[in-house]
Design a protein around this motif. Sequence first.
Motif, PDB file in Angstrom:
ATOM      1  N   UNK A 267      15.904  50.078  10.693  1.00  0.00           N
ATOM      2  CA  UNK A 267      16.467  51.346  10.261  1.00  0.00           C
ATOM      3  C   UNK A 267      17.481  51.903  11.266  1.00  0.00           C
ATOM      4  N   UNK A 268      18.576  52.456  10.732  1.00  0.00           N
ATOM      5  CA  UNK A 268      19.521  53.176  11.591  1.00  0.00           C
ATOM      6  C   UNK A 268      19.216  54.677  11.555  1.00  0.00           C
ATOM      7  N   UNK A 269      18.209  55.047  10.754  1.00  0.00           N
ATOM      8  CA  UNK A 269      17.870  56.460  10.607  1.00  0.00           C
ATOM      9  C   UNK A 269      16.708  56.832  11.515  1.00  0.00           C
ATOM     10  N   UNK A 270      16.900  56.701  12.802  1.00  0.00           N
ATOM     11  CA  UNK A 270      15.837  57.033  13.743  1.00  0.00           C
ATOM     12  C   UNK A 270      16.254  58.225  14.594  1.00  0.00           C
ATOM     13  N   UNK A 271      15.254  58.938  15.120  1.00  0.00           N
ATOM     14  CA  UNK A 271      15.560  60.097  15.954  1.00  0.00           C
ATOM     15  C   UNK A 271      16.030  59.669  17.338  1.00  0.00           C
ATOM     16  N   UNK A 272      15.773  58.416  17.707  1.00  0.00           N
ATOM     17  CA  UNK A 272      16.247  57.876  18.986  1.00  0.00           C
ATOM     18  C   UNK A 272      17.463  56.997  18.707  1.00  0.00           C
ATOM     19  N   UNK A 273      18.525  57.164  19.476  1.00  0.00           N
ATOM     20  CA  UNK A 273      19.735  56.388  19.272  1.00  0.00           C
ATOM     21  C   UNK A 273      19.651  55.000  19.858  1.00  0.00           C
ATOM     22  N   UNK A 274      20.760  54.291  19.804  1.00  0.00           N
ATOM     23  CA  UNK A 274      20.850  52.938  20.339  1.00  0.00           C
ATOM     24  C   UNK A 274      21.004  52.990  21.858  1.00  0.00           C
ATOM     25  N   UNK A 275      21.200  51.814  22.444  1.00  0.00           N
ATOM     26  CA  UNK A 275      21.479  51.747  23.888  1.00  0.00           C
ATOM     27  C   UNK A 275      22.979  51.861  24.159  1.00  0.00           C
ATOM     28  N   UNK A 276      23.732  52.309  23.169  1.00  0.00           N
ATOM     29  CA  UNK A 276      25.162  52.524  23.362  1.00  0.00           C
ATOM     30  C   UNK A 276      26.027  51.963  22.255  1.00  0.00           C
TER      31      UNK A 276
END
Length: 307
Positions: A267-276
């Motif tokens: 999922x790209x719908x998370x409350x935590x973002x990627x590592x950049x």
Amino acid sequence: MISGRIVCQRGGLARGAAGTLVAAVAVLSLGAGTGVAAGGVPGPGAAVPESELVPGVAPGPAQPWQIDTPDQMLAPKVYTPSAKEDAVEPKAAPPGTYDLIEYVPLSDAVSKVSCSKLTGPYQKQIEQWLKLKADGKQSAADCKAIQKFQKTYKIKPAIGFAGPVTWYQMMLLSAKKNPNAARNCPVKSYRVACVDLNRQVTWVQKGSKVVYGPVQMRSGRKGYATRAGWHTVYWRHKNHWSTLYNSPMPYAQFFDGGQAFHAVYGSIYTTVGSWGCVNLKLGDAKKLWGVLKKGDKVYVWGHRTGT
């Protein structure tokens, strides 16, 4: 926020999902009779912090919610892929991978409420978008209006909670007609990939014509923000594999060190973002692969919520 640090990454998705529900019940039980709301939920009128939300539907094999996407933090080793390698298309994502699963308070998720009475972190913004009384407090009327929107756009669970997935879906809809209405992305005679961190959407324009998108994305988390400013696509690798994290990065297009556009099998719908990196759904990343070329420009601006 439930962290991947307590879940085994290899073969642990099903156990992680079950563990989440068990932990949820345990937390609720501990809250009983202590004078603290179940799951540490704030009292009426107080907004539930985004960091305390959990997926409102139990995760399945196609939704590894507890595992943060391992993006390439370091610049990759650049080489020219063979024609044979480039001829291989990345594997398909399992059905349901990109379903719109809202993040809700733990108490709502476990109790499976029909309409949430709690104030979400995007309450006032969503009230304004729906043209409701924008007082930033959940009401029965607010819940019904938000619930109607969620049902229309297949956001689950449709319990009227003003969470991040609902809000970012509204941002995408607002951007559809003219994503560069505010002219935040410079208009040039050549292609520019525009990365709007504020609305978590990206598109490509040539002059004033939009040639790709807008689509939803996931950018860098706090401490690992996707870097703002002008960049250049310097390397493209359709079947890139992160040697740092031993993880696939399909349709990777690197534009600044280890930061790239690429698909994720989660999922790209998370409350935590990627590592950049700029994370995309597989279909969106594949289409972007056919639009951008080496040497194309990328412009990034704004701030992801919480960064």
